[in-house]
Motif scaffolding. Sequence first.
Motif, PDB file in Angstrom:
ATOM      1  N   GLY A 150      17.427  11.731  57.064  1.00 47.30           N
ATOM      2  CA  GLY A 150      16.928  10.395  57.397  1.00 47.30           C
ATOM      3  C   GLY A 150      17.873   9.313  56.941  1.00 47.30           C
ATOM      4  O   GLY A 150      17.545   8.520  56.048  1.00 47.30           O
ATOM      5  N   ASN A 151      19.064   9.270  57.527  1.00 44.91           N
ATOM      6  CA  ASN A 151      20.084   8.313  57.096  1.00 44.91           C
ATOM      7  C   ASN A 151      20.619   7.476  58.253  1.00 44.91           C
ATOM      8  O   ASN A 151      21.808   7.164  58.317  1.00 44.91           O
ATOM      9  N   SER A 152      19.732   7.121  59.175  1.00 46.90           N
ATOM     10  CA  SER A 152      20.096   6.241  60.285  1.00 46.90           C
ATOM     11  C   SER A 152      18.999   5.187  60.444  1.00 46.90           C
ATOM     12  O   SER A 152      17.911   5.326  59.877  1.00 46.90           O
ATOM     13  N   PRO A 153      19.263   4.126  61.207  1.00 45.51           N
ATOM     14  CA  PRO A 153      18.244   3.074  61.365  1.00 45.51           C
ATOM     15  C   PRO A 153      16.917   3.586  61.923  1.00 45.51           C
ATOM     16  O   PRO A 153      15.861   3.060  61.583  1.00 45.51           O
ATOM     17  N   ASP A 154      16.974   4.611  62.777  1.00 48.68           N
ATOM     18  CA  ASP A 154      15.754   5.175  63.358  1.00 48.68           C
ATOM     19  C   ASP A 154      15.441   6.516  62.714  1.00 48.68           C
ATOM     20  O   ASP A 154      16.303   7.401  62.651  1.00 48.68           O
ATOM     21  N   LEU A 155      14.210   6.647  62.237  1.00 48.10           N
ATOM     22  CA  LEU A 155      13.735   7.937  61.743  1.00 48.10           C
ATOM     23  C   LEU A 155      12.946   8.588  62.868  1.00 48.10           C
ATOM     24  O   LEU A 155      11.903   8.063  63.288  1.00 48.10           O
ATOM     25  N   LEU A 156      13.448   9.706  63.361  1.00 50.06           N
ATOM     26  CA  LEU A 156      12.830  10.387  64.491  1.00 50.06           C
ATOM     27  C   LEU A 156      12.281  11.737  64.043  1.00 50.06           C
ATOM     28  O   LEU A 156      12.999  12.535  63.435  1.00 50.06           O
ATOM     29  N   ILE A 157      11.015  11.974  64.337  1.00 52.58           N
ATOM     30  CA  ILE A 157      10.383  13.264  64.061  1.00 52.58           C
ATOM     31  C   ILE A 157       9.788  13.760  65.367  1.00 52.58           C
ATOM     32  O   ILE A 157       8.856  13.162  65.909  1.00 52.58           O
ATOM     33  N   SER A 158      10.361  14.839  65.882  1.00 51.66           N
ATOM     34  CA  SER A 158       9.872  15.402  67.140  1.00 51.66           C
ATOM     35  C   SER A 158       8.607  16.205  66.890  1.00 51.66           C
ATOM     36  O   SER A 158       8.513  16.954  65.918  1.00 51.66           O
ATOM     37  N   SER A 159       7.641  16.029  67.765  1.00 54.94           N
ATOM     38  CA  SER A 159       6.383  16.773  67.696  1.00 54.94           C
ATOM     39  C   SER A 159       5.766  16.678  66.296  1.00 54.94           C
ATOM     40  O   SER A 159       5.668  17.657  65.561  1.00 54.94           O
ATOM     41  N   ALA A 160       5.358  15.469  65.927  1.00 58.51           N
ATOM     42  CA  ALA A 160       4.792  15.219  64.598  1.00 58.51           C
ATOM     43  C   ALA A 160       3.565  16.089  64.352  1.00 58.51           C
ATOM     44  O   ALA A 160       2.747  16.310  65.249  1.00 58.51           O
ATOM     45  N   GLN A 161       3.451  16.581  63.114  1.00 58.54           N
ATOM     46  CA  GLN A 161       2.332  17.421  62.716  1.00 58.54           C
ATOM     47  C   GLN A 161       1.547  16.737  61.595  1.00 58.54           C
ATOM     48  O   GLN A 161       1.950  15.691  61.081  1.00 58.54           O
ATOM     49  N   LEU A 162       0.425  17.335  61.206  1.00 58.52           N
ATOM     50  CA  LEU A 162      -0.419  16.746  60.171  1.00 58.52           C
ATOM     51  C   LEU A 162       0.352  16.530  58.873  1.00 58.52           C
ATOM     52  O   LEU A 162       0.116  15.558  58.154  1.00 58.52           O
ATOM     53  N   LYS A 163       1.291  17.416  58.575  1.00 63.20           N
ATOM     54  CA  LYS A 163       2.068  17.308  57.336  1.00 63.20           C
ATOM     55  C   LYS A 163       2.986  16.091  57.328  1.00 63.20           C
ATOM     56  O   LYS A 163       3.480  15.682  56.264  1.00 63.20           O
ATOM     57  N   ASP A 164       3.227  15.502  58.497  1.00 63.78           N
ATOM     58  CA  ASP A 164       4.112  14.340  58.584  1.00 63.78           C
ATOM     59  C   ASP A 164       3.379  13.030  58.294  1.00 63.78           C
ATOM     60  O   ASP A 164       4.011  11.973  58.204  1.00 63.78           O
ATOM     61  N   ALA A 165       2.060  13.082  58.158  1.00 62.14           N
ATOM     62  CA  ALA A 165       1.304  11.875  57.824  1.00 62.14           C
ATOM     63  C   ALA A 165       1.647  11.435  56.404  1.00 62.14           C
ATOM     64  O   ALA A 165       1.945  12.260  55.533  1.00 62.14           O
ATOM     65  N   GLY A 166       1.626  10.138  56.164  1.00 60.40           N
ATOM     66  CA  GLY A 166       1.924   9.624  54.830  1.00 60.40           C
ATOM     67  C   GLY A 166       2.554   8.250  54.894  1.00 60.40           C
ATOM     68  O   GLY A 166       2.514   7.566  55.924  1.00 60.40           O
ATOM     69  N   PHE A 167       3.155   7.840  53.779  1.00 57.21           N
ATOM     70  CA  PHE A 167       3.786   6.532  53.670  1.00 57.21           C
ATOM     71  C   PHE A 167       5.307   6.690  53.661  1.00 57.21           C
ATOM     72  O   PHE A 167       5.853   7.529  52.935  1.00 57.21           O
ATOM     73  N   TYR A 168       5.972   5.858  54.458  1.00 57.93           N
ATOM     74  CA  TYR A 168       7.426   5.917  54.587  1.00 57.93           C
ATOM     75  C   TYR A 168       8.039   4.560  54.225  1.00 57.93           C
ATOM     76  O   TYR A 168       7.429   3.505  54.444  1.00 57.93           O
ATOM     77  N   ILE A 169       9.260   4.621  53.689  1.00 59.41           N
ATOM     78  CA  ILE A 169       9.995   3.405  53.341  1.00 59.41           C
ATOM     79  C   ILE A 169      11.482   3.693  53.531  1.00 59.41           C
ATOM     80  O   ILE A 169      11.918   4.851  53.436  1.00 59.41           O
ATOM     81  N   CYS A 170      12.254   2.650  53.826  1.00 57.52           N
ATOM     82  CA  CYS A 170      13.691   2.821  54.053  1.00 57.52           C
ATOM     83  C   CYS A 170      14.481   1.999  53.042  1.00 57.52           C
ATOM     84  O   CYS A 170      14.182   0.820  52.823  1.00 57.52           O
ATOM     85  N   ARG A 171      15.478   2.634  52.428  1.00 57.02           N
ATOM     86  CA  ARG A 171      16.397   1.933  51.524  1.00 57.02           C
ATOM     87  C   ARG A 171      17.695   1.664  52.272  1.00 57.02           C
ATOM     88  O   ARG A 171      18.238   2.560  52.918  1.00 57.02           O
ATOM     89  N   VAL A 172      18.173   0.414  52.199  1.00 56.81           N
ATOM     90  CA  VAL A 172      19.437   0.059  52.845  1.00 56.81           C
ATOM     91  C   VAL A 172      20.420  -0.410  51.781  1.00 56.81           C
ATOM     92  O   VAL A 172      20.052  -1.102  50.834  1.00 56.81           O
TER      93      VAL A 172
END
Length: 280
Positions: A150-172
């Motif tokens: 996850g080191n680009s401006p867009d965070l892409l997750i193909s076919s998101a699953q239940l485990k992908d739920a949560g809180f996300y933040i980006c450091r620049v």
Amino acid sequence: MSDTWDRSTKISSLKETVLRKLCEVLDKSSIRGWRKLGEIVNNDRRFEVSSDHMEMCSLRVLEVGGSPSLMLLRLMGDRGCTVAHLSDYLQTLGNMEALQCLKPQDLQILLQPHSVALLCGHNLRLSCLAVGKSTVQYQWFKSREEVPGGNSPDLLISSAQLKDAGFYICRVNSEDACEFSQWAQVDVLNVGVSYGQTYHSLDGRLKLAIQPQSQRLHAGESLQLECGAVGRPIPRYQWHRNSVPLPNATKRKLSVTFHLLLRRAESLGCSLTAGVVPDP
């Protein structure tokens, strides 16, 4: 990026973060603060500030979170004061800390990630865009853990699953400067065919995906209800009983135990709104 703001910019167009930082500096200074700035501005007939106006500004301290400086700057902005004028006034005032607030940051986030609710199997995209004096580097986190790759401006997750739920933040990062984006919550719904609805795309609009189902209960039994929606920004829930909001019933799932025998039908429902996500 230039070293200063466009001097022709009206101060009424300055970003809220810049105004807030500037007001904090002017509010805390008793010698080179907002009162002295008002005296300097009052000598310029273009943006003259009367004693009545200054009295209005001073009364702001009586309000919770009130800022005399913000009131003064808004009065100046209404009269067409620009960054060039304000810079000259602050230079005359001798408040270099306040003057520094008018210079752009070495690193600035232009696009913040937004919270979203989506269906299991759909693609997830979170975006964060920043500009700096040199190359900007990105690192996404889920909660406090780095997202691998996850080191680009867009965070892409193909076919998101239940485990992908949560809180996300980006450091620049850009050279020695570092900033964090706002938190974005991701909610992933697992909708079975029993609900009778499928969605082939998620265009951002709020869509109801899981309807609460009617049930018959006996006294002492627990009622389990679920309501789910997808969309951006993330949906907010409020459960109602006989059209009256239930306290603390703001989750997708509701559990209620009826201790007394019900002699009439009870009506429970859920209202949906799109809302802002607080920090986790």
